[in-house]
Design a protein around this motif. Sequence first.
Motif, PDB file in Angstrom:
ATOM      1  N   ALA A   7      36.061   9.988  47.794  1.00 33.54           N
ATOM      2  CA  ALA A   7      36.179   8.661  47.184  1.00 33.54           C
ATOM      3  C   ALA A   7      35.183   8.523  46.033  1.00 33.54           C
ATOM      4  O   ALA A   7      34.119   9.132  46.054  1.00 33.54           O
ATOM      5  CB  ALA A   7      35.908   7.591  48.236  1.00 33.54           C
ATOM      6  N   PRO A   8      35.520   7.708  45.025  1.00 32.71           N
ATOM      7  CA  PRO A   8      34.554   7.478  43.951  1.00 32.71           C
ATOM      8  C   PRO A   8      33.331   6.740  44.490  1.00 32.71           C
ATOM      9  O   PRO A   8      33.440   5.891  45.374  1.00 32.71           O
ATOM     10  CB  PRO A   8      35.314   6.606  42.950  1.00 32.71           C
ATOM     11  CG  PRO A   8      36.581   6.205  43.588  1.00 32.71           C
ATOM     12  CD  PRO A   8      36.770   6.999  44.836  1.00 32.71           C
ATOM     13  N   LEU A   9      32.177   7.090  43.955  1.00 31.82           N
ATOM     14  CA  LEU A   9      30.944   6.443  44.402  1.00 31.82           C
ATOM     15  C   LEU A   9      30.728   5.124  43.672  1.00 31.82           C
ATOM     16  O   LEU A   9      31.056   4.991  42.494  1.00 31.82           O
ATOM     17  CB  LEU A   9      29.746   7.350  44.122  1.00 31.82           C
ATOM     18  CG  LEU A   9      29.670   8.656  44.886  1.00 31.82           C
ATOM     19  CD1 LEU A   9      28.395   9.398  44.506  1.00 31.82           C
ATOM     20  CD2 LEU A   9      29.718   8.424  46.384  1.00 31.82           C
ATOM     21  N   LEU A  68      13.233  -3.369  40.996  1.00 39.89           N
ATOM     22  CA  LEU A  68      14.067  -2.183  41.112  1.00 39.89           C
ATOM     23  C   LEU A  68      15.512  -2.598  41.383  1.00 39.89           C
ATOM     24  O   LEU A  68      15.789  -3.254  42.376  1.00 39.89           O
ATOM     25  CB  LEU A  68      13.551  -1.269  42.225  1.00 39.89           C
ATOM     26  CG  LEU A  68      14.056   0.166  42.190  1.00 39.89           C
ATOM     27  CD1 LEU A  68      13.076   1.082  42.895  1.00 39.89           C
ATOM     28  CD2 LEU A  68      15.411   0.315  42.791  1.00 39.89           C
ATOM     29  N   GLY A  69      16.392  -2.230  40.480  1.00 40.98           N
ATOM     30  CA  GLY A  69      17.818  -2.493  40.626  1.00 40.98           C
ATOM     31  C   GLY A  69      18.590  -1.441  39.870  1.00 40.98           C
ATOM     32  O   GLY A  69      18.653  -1.466  38.639  1.00 40.98           O
ATOM     33  N   VAL A  70      19.144  -0.480  40.594  1.00 45.60           N
ATOM     34  CA  VAL A  70      19.852   0.656  39.986  1.00 45.60           C
ATOM     35  C   VAL A  70      21.222   0.767  40.627  1.00 45.60           C
ATOM     36  O   VAL A  70      21.360   0.630  41.848  1.00 45.60           O
ATOM     37  CB  VAL A  70      19.069   1.973  40.191  1.00 45.60           C
ATOM     38  CG1 VAL A  70      19.826   3.165  39.619  1.00 45.60           C
ATOM     39  CG2 VAL A  70      17.675   1.885  39.586  1.00 45.60           C
ATOM     40  N   THR A  71      22.248   1.023  39.805  1.00 48.78           N
ATOM     41  CA  THR A  71      23.583   1.286  40.343  1.00 48.78           C
ATOM     42  C   THR A  71      24.098   2.605  39.792  1.00 48.78           C
ATOM     43  O   THR A  71      23.752   3.021  38.684  1.00 48.78           O
ATOM     44  CB  THR A  71      24.586   0.165  39.998  1.00 48.78           C
ATOM     45  OG1 THR A  71      24.644  -0.002  38.591  1.00 48.78           O
ATOM     46  CG2 THR A  71      24.203  -1.147  40.652  1.00 48.78           C
ATOM     47  N   LEU A  72      24.934   3.247  40.591  1.00 45.06           N
ATOM     48  CA  LEU A  72      25.624   4.477  40.207  1.00 45.06           C
ATOM     49  C   LEU A  72      27.089   4.280  40.558  1.00 45.06           C
ATOM     50  O   LEU A  72      27.415   4.021  41.717  1.00 45.06           O
ATOM     51  CB  LEU A  72      25.058   5.691  40.956  1.00 45.06           C
ATOM     52  CG  LEU A  72      25.781   7.006  40.717  1.00 45.06           C
ATOM     53  CD1 LEU A  72      25.616   7.466  39.267  1.00 45.06           C
ATOM     54  CD2 LEU A  72      25.273   8.083  41.680  1.00 45.06           C
ATOM     55  N   LYS A  73      27.941   4.390  39.550  1.00 48.68           N
ATOM     56  CA  LYS A  73      29.369   4.158  39.775  1.00 48.68           C
ATOM     57  C   LYS A  73      30.189   5.218  39.055  1.00 48.68           C
ATOM     58  O   LYS A  73      30.042   5.412  37.849  1.00 48.68           O
ATOM     59  CB  LYS A  73      29.764   2.770  39.256  1.00 48.68           C
ATOM     60  CG  LYS A  73      31.219   2.438  39.500  1.00 48.68           C
ATOM     61  CD  LYS A  73      31.544   1.034  39.077  1.00 48.68           C
ATOM     62  CE  LYS A  73      32.993   0.736  39.418  1.00 48.68           C
ATOM     63  NZ  LYS A  73      33.347  -0.650  39.151  1.00 48.68           N
ATOM     64  N   ASP A  74      31.057   5.899  39.810  1.00 45.88           N
ATOM     65  CA  ASP A  74      31.994   6.850  39.202  1.00 45.88           C
ATOM     66  C   ASP A  74      33.049   6.062  38.445  1.00 45.88           C
ATOM     67  O   ASP A  74      33.601   5.087  38.970  1.00 45.88           O
ATOM     68  CB  ASP A  74      32.660   7.712  40.269  1.00 45.88           C
ATOM     69  CG  ASP A  74      31.692   8.676  40.953  1.00 45.88           C
ATOM     70  OD1 ASP A  74      30.583   8.891  40.417  1.00 45.88           O
ATOM     71  OD2 ASP A  74      32.047   9.209  42.013  1.00 45.88           O
ATOM     72  N   VAL A  75      33.347   6.488  37.202  1.00 49.70           N
ATOM     73  CA  VAL A  75      34.276   5.730  36.370  1.00 49.70           C
ATOM     74  C   VAL A  75      35.497   6.535  35.928  1.00 49.70           C
ATOM     75  O   VAL A  75      36.358   5.999  35.225  1.00 49.70           O
ATOM     76  CB  VAL A  75      33.558   5.118  35.137  1.00 49.70           C
ATOM     77  CG1 VAL A  75      32.547   4.072  35.583  1.00 49.70           C
ATOM     78  CG2 VAL A  75      32.905   6.183  34.282  1.00 49.70           C
ATOM     79  N   THR A  76      35.582   7.804  36.331  1.00 49.62           N
ATOM     80  CA  THR A  76      36.770   8.612  36.056  1.00 49.62           C
ATOM     81  C   THR A  76      37.144   9.380  37.311  1.00 49.62           C
ATOM     82  O   THR A  76      36.401   9.397  38.291  1.00 49.62           O
ATOM     83  CB  THR A  76      36.541   9.645  34.918  1.00 49.62           C
ATOM     84  OG1 THR A  76      35.585  10.624  35.366  1.00 49.62           O
ATOM     85  CG2 THR A  76      36.086   8.983  33.635  1.00 49.62           C
TER      86      THR A  76
END
Length: 156
Positions: A13-15, A133-141
């Motif tokens: 699944a995309p992260l 601290l506020g970080v996001t990582l999101k797969d977009v493809t």
Amino acid sequence: MSQDATFEEGGEAPLNLGALDAEDLKVISALVQDAVFVAADMSWTPAGRRFAILLNRFRWEDKGGERHGPERVRSLLVVDEVLRVASQGVPHRDADTILSLLSVDFEPGEDGTGHILLTLAGDGAIRLEVEALGVTLKDVTRPYRAPSGRTPSHSD
């Protein structure tokens, strides 16, 4: 009663992950290790207090690598509440130079403030002064086969 998701559950699944403390950030750091990008794919919006990088992330969490080979995916790494950005060893004039991200770490300050340090291969670094601290990582493809056809290695 709900349980936290496990690392293995993200396999195909995309992260879409967030980090609000140093422990959460360690997970994101592991997932972006060996991600590559060019300087042109970095953006800082001072008025919005947001720093972002569009990465070509190696899919360390992928359990189907034996079936389809090593994969990468385009992902957005976003840091919010950024007050200042400083860098060393980042060629801003050559926006097409490929950079490799090794780790993302948090250096705490007072009252939740601190610095996020993005360590790059070749002694480069980006230091973000943050209010919180506020970080996001999101797969977009969708994932794609890694052009090298290999898994990154640090056995030198």
